[in-house]
Design an enzyme around this catalytic site. Sequence first.
Site, PDB file in Angstrom:
ATOM      1  N   LYS A 113       0.821  -1.215   0.000  1.00 29.69           N
ATOM      2  CA  LYS A 113       0.000   0.000   0.000  1.00 29.69           C
ATOM      3  C   LYS A 113       0.857   1.267   0.000  1.00 29.69           C
ATOM      4  CE  LYS A 113      -4.107  -2.070   2.030  1.00 29.69           C
ATOM      5  NZ  LYS A 113      -4.991  -2.171   3.209  1.00 29.69           N
ATOM      6  N   LYS A 196      -9.876 -11.969  -7.525  1.00 36.05           N
ATOM      7  CA  LYS A 196     -10.778 -12.171  -6.397  1.00 36.05           C
ATOM      8  C   LYS A 196     -11.860 -11.093  -6.381  1.00 36.05           C
ATOM      9  CE  LYS A 196      -9.868 -11.798  -1.593  1.00 36.05           C
ATOM     10  NZ  LYS A 196      -8.941 -11.922  -0.488  1.00 36.05           N
ATOM     11  N   LYS A 199     -14.161  -5.062  -3.509  1.00 38.99           N
ATOM     12  CA  LYS A 199     -14.685  -3.721  -3.745  1.00 38.99           C
ATOM     13  C   LYS A 199     -13.653  -2.828  -4.428  1.00 38.99           C
ATOM     14  CE  LYS A 199     -18.855  -3.844  -2.034  1.00 38.99           C
ATOM     15  NZ  LYS A 199     -19.222  -3.313  -0.745  1.00 38.99           N
TER      16      LYS A 199
END
Length: 331
Positions: A113, A196, A199
């Site tokens: 991230k 996968k 969202k």
Amino acid sequence: MSKRVLSGIQPTSDSFHLGNYLGAVKQWVALQADHDAFYCIVDLHALTVETDPKLMRQRTLASAAQLLALGLTPDKCTLFVQSQVPQHNQLGWIMECLAGFGEASRMTQFKDKSQKSGADRTVVGLFTYPMLQAADILLYQAHYVPVGEDQRQHIELTRDLAGRFNNRYGQTFQVPDAYIMKEGAKIQDLQEPSAKMSKSSGSGAGVIELMDAPEINIKKIKSAVTDTGREVKFDEKEKAGISNLLTIHSQLSGTLISDLEQRFEGKGYGDFKGEVAEVVVDYFAPIRKRALELLEDESALLKLLAEGAEKARAVASETISQTYKNLGLVQ
């Protein structure tokens, strides 16, 4: 005495998706039957990204309503909101003082991230997130932590920190084991069956959301990417889209994939997608209805969460008291 389990879910959207349910919540519901189960809406963890306060509150309540509608029951488990139990922050600081900088730097989620957003835009909370997660677990003396394979590294850190503290300051924490949830329910994106269901994926057209109106999910399933063939057969490599739809049908209907293959032999993809859509809508319609009813009566929902937080604080305060005592902190 039954073993204690603890797991948490972030309130980062208005609706859980099918992957959340089959990959985690369905198994939480099963675990509450024969374990002392603590389930937490981890709103503090959701603060590592910029937050709209109104949305945060709305999504926290929506998460609670969905968890209850999906089968978590307050007389079988302790359901609570993380920020309503201040001991999480107290133990989080102690874990930060116990963890090494290099240890924290090696956490793959932080590396991934922070590389995407760059050092200047990465908040310190993202770096210390795993220490708060360790505190979440150790606070309740959990024996097992139901997680996906991608969280194994975080559980290993938690085990290391618990062992380190116990060795230095005396037996304080239960060293937890990861309860790696069954792989059978790996649900992929309807538009990108190699990825996968998530969202964070592209348009959202490939994500089945539990709180969406039935016609929206019917349209998404009927528009799911498949292949140029006509055979309804499970083959993840050659027929990823059809295999994903077979998995979804099987998981919700309880029908074996081999039986579905037989039933749809000689029929086209249109018939098959139609039935998958029907199964999904029939399964989630009463759950959606119940969640909306719970959200309508906000005061009753808040009362349930307050009762859960009170039960959680009773356990958490004992752990903090023992931790402080063993550290020599004056109480």
